[in-house]
Write a protein that holds these residues in place. Structure first.
Motif, PDB file in Angstrom:
ATOM      1  N   THR A 149       6.973 -24.143  23.833  1.00  0.00           N
ATOM      2  CA  THR A 149       5.946 -24.092  23.114  1.00  0.00           C
ATOM      3  C   THR A 149       5.217 -25.428  23.003  1.00  0.00           C
ATOM      4  O   THR A 149       6.018 -26.362  23.065  1.00  0.00           O
ATOM      5  CB  THR A 149       5.809 -23.468  22.089  1.00  0.00           C
ATOM      6  N   VAL A 171      -1.768 -19.318  29.697  1.00  0.00           N
ATOM      7  CA  VAL A 171      -0.557 -18.784  29.516  1.00  0.00           C
ATOM      8  C   VAL A 171       0.231 -19.551  30.854  1.00  0.00           C
ATOM      9  O   VAL A 171      -0.386 -19.306  32.041  1.00  0.00           O
ATOM     10  CB  VAL A 171      -0.584 -17.348  30.018  1.00  0.00           C
ATOM     11  N   GLY A 176       5.714 -18.222  30.632  1.00  0.00           N
ATOM     12  CA  GLY A 176       4.932 -17.096  29.913  1.00  0.00           C
ATOM     13  C   GLY A 176       4.562 -17.489  28.467  1.00  0.00           C
ATOM     14  O   GLY A 176       3.783 -16.769  27.944  1.00  0.00           O
ATOM     15  N   THR A 177       4.480 -18.687  28.148  1.00  0.00           N
ATOM     16  CA  THR A 177       3.814 -19.334  26.770  1.00  0.00           C
ATOM     17  C   THR A 177       2.398 -19.187  26.560  1.00  0.00           C
ATOM     18  O   THR A 177       1.833 -19.387  27.725  1.00  0.00           O
ATOM     19  CB  THR A 177       4.443 -20.725  26.645  1.00  0.00           C
ATOM     20  N   GLY A 324      11.913 -20.216  28.099  1.00  0.00           N
ATOM     21  CA  GLY A 324      10.608 -19.980  27.332  1.00  0.00           C
ATOM     22  C   GLY A 324      10.802 -19.360  26.085  1.00  0.00           C
ATOM     23  O   GLY A 324      11.915 -19.262  25.491  1.00  0.00           O
ATOM     24  N   GLN A 330       5.097 -14.125  21.639  1.00  0.00           N
ATOM     25  CA  GLN A 330       4.702 -15.682  21.873  1.00  0.00           C
ATOM     26  C   GLN A 330       4.507 -15.873  23.309  1.00  0.00           C
ATOM     27  O   GLN A 330       4.102 -16.743  23.704  1.00  0.00           O
ATOM     28  CB  GLN A 330       5.551 -16.694  21.501  1.00  0.00           C
ATOM     29  N   ARG A 331       4.782 -14.701  24.166  1.00  0.00           N
ATOM     30  CA  ARG A 331       4.759 -14.832  25.611  1.00  0.00           C
ATOM     31  C   ARG A 331       4.151 -13.804  26.464  1.00  0.00           C
ATOM     32  O   ARG A 331       4.195 -12.712  25.629  1.00  0.00           O
ATOM     33  CB  ARG A 331       6.177 -15.042  26.148  1.00  0.00           C
TER      34      ARG A 331
END
Length: 409
Positions: A149, A171, A176-177, A324, A330-331
């Motif tokens: 992140t 994204v 996938g952040t 990740g 968060q994703r």
């Protein structure tokens, strides 16, 4: 409404691969298309095919109405202030290049800064590399936290008074952040910079409001959001687009052509030289109708649930590392991983033997691979047509792959 009924709209998913039902887990690369989009394309070519804006005959009027109607759908889909802010292009790559070549060349000088992150797709790195070289500017990277992140502290310490452009993926297509682009835009604007958002992985999965984000440019592609390939969108604030020069010249984008000078059409057509991507826009409009009917809030909720379920199940496989954020909240619905010392291409090949499609490689994110200290990864990406049974099949396939390679080695 995210259930088996959704899957039934996608005819390509109703097939077998290597004598197994297809499990498609590669939507971050490109999504599959529902019958509604396929039929919209077919009907356009069957009944309305004509060039736009130029003729007064019935087919030309129909084609123009559908093409500009698609623009109105995009405007509402991302809550742009006006259709003048919606430019149709080939995709996210073309859109970011347009910003770099038009806005960037006019506003970035020697010693100025362009700020991006390590998690960017190559399409959001190379245009800025080229611009920095051409203009003598400095390309800077926002450091990542250990979980992939970014922190606002790093953002605030990287962006300075010399920063002219901040460009960031909403994204990450690998981790996938989900990045805090609204907060980053605020910092960019405080320093007089513009905010460019690569929304390729966001627009298909999240409700987008460009006015609420307060980004200056937002780029995305139709093919990742159940639409056709070859069509994408650049949103830009009207005042910025008005000041920008076209980078493609020819028919359709002109107002008046003289022997030695020419003038351009008004927004957004001055950026759409040549015969535009008419059928692609029609298909994108149908894709937006489809997604709106299901609801972007529902899609986002579903993908968070899919990511959480996948991470839970996959974490039970010894020797499997997931990259990740650890918190599924968060994703987005992307889970990137490696299995022991097995090359991800080998993992993907074994999974394909069971009818499971995942992506393997550097995912057009080689600087991020270097940051992760790997050469490549495997990636499972989920969308509205995937369910928990697909994850179960993936986990079963990964366990089989692990056993296979343990026996081989």
């Amino acid at each position: 409404m995210i259930n088996q009924e959704i899957k039934s709209y996608f005819p390509i998913l109703n097939q077998e691969i290597n004598d197994n039902p297809l499990i498609y887990l590669d939507s971050a690369a490109t999504s599959q298309k529902p019958v509604q989009v396929i039929e919209a394309l077919e009907n356009y070519y069957k009944f309305d095919n004509s060039n736009v804006h130029r003729g007064v005959h019935t087919l030309g009027n129909r084609a123009t109405e559908k093409y500009e109607g698609a623009r109105e759908k995009v405007q509402k889909f991302i809550n742009a202030d006006s259709t003048e802010e919606i430019v149709f292009l080939r995709g996210t790559t073309t859109a970011i290049n347009l910003v770099a070549q038009s806005y960037g060349r006019a506003n970035v000088d020697e010693g100025d800064e362009i700020v991006i992150t390590y998690m960017e797709h190559h399409s959001n790195i190379i245009p800025w590399q080229q611009l920095a070289k051409e203009r003598g500017a400095i390309l800077k990277y926002i450091e990542l936290e250990e979980d992939g992140t970014i922190s606002m502290e790093q953002v605030e310490s990287t962006i300075t008074e010399r920063t002219k452009i901040v460009s960031m993926v909403y994204v990450s297509n690998v981790l996938g952040t989900m990045n805090p682009v609204k907060e980053v835009a605020r910092v960019a604007h405080e320093h007089g910079a513009v905010m460019v958002v690569d929304g390729a992985q966001a627009a298909p999965h999240l409700k987008i409001d460009v006015q609420q984000l307060d980004c200056d440019f937002f780029a995305f592609s139709g093919h990742k959001m159940v639409g056709p390939t070859g069509i994408g969108v650049l949103y830009g604030k009207k005042a910025l687009l008005n000041d920008m020069e076209p980078v493609e010249f020819g028919g359709e984008m002109i107002d008046f052509v003289g022997l030695y000078d020419s003038t351009w059409k008004e927004l957004p057509w001055k950026f759409e030289g040549g015969t535009p991507i008419i059928a692609g826009a029609v298909g994108l409009g149908a894709a937006i109708d489809f997604l709106n009917e299901i609801g972007l809030d529902e899609i986002e909720k579903h993908e968070h649930e899919m990511a959480a379920y996948a991470m839970e199940k996959m974490s039970g496989i010894d020797g499997l590392e997931i990259y990740g954020p650890k918190d599924p909240a968060q994703r987005a619905g992307i889970v990137t991983f490696n299995l022991n010392d097995v090359h991800p291409h080998d993992v993907a090949t074994v999974l394909d033997m069971s009818g499971i499609a995942v992506r393997a490689g550097h995912h057009c994110a080689q600087p991020l691979m270097k940051w992760l200290e790997v050469s490549a990864t495997a990636r499972a990406s989920f969308y509205l047509y995937n369910g928990e049974s697909d994850v179960d099949r993936l986990v079963e396939g990964l366990r089989s792959a692990k056993e296979y390679f343990n026996d081989v080695f």
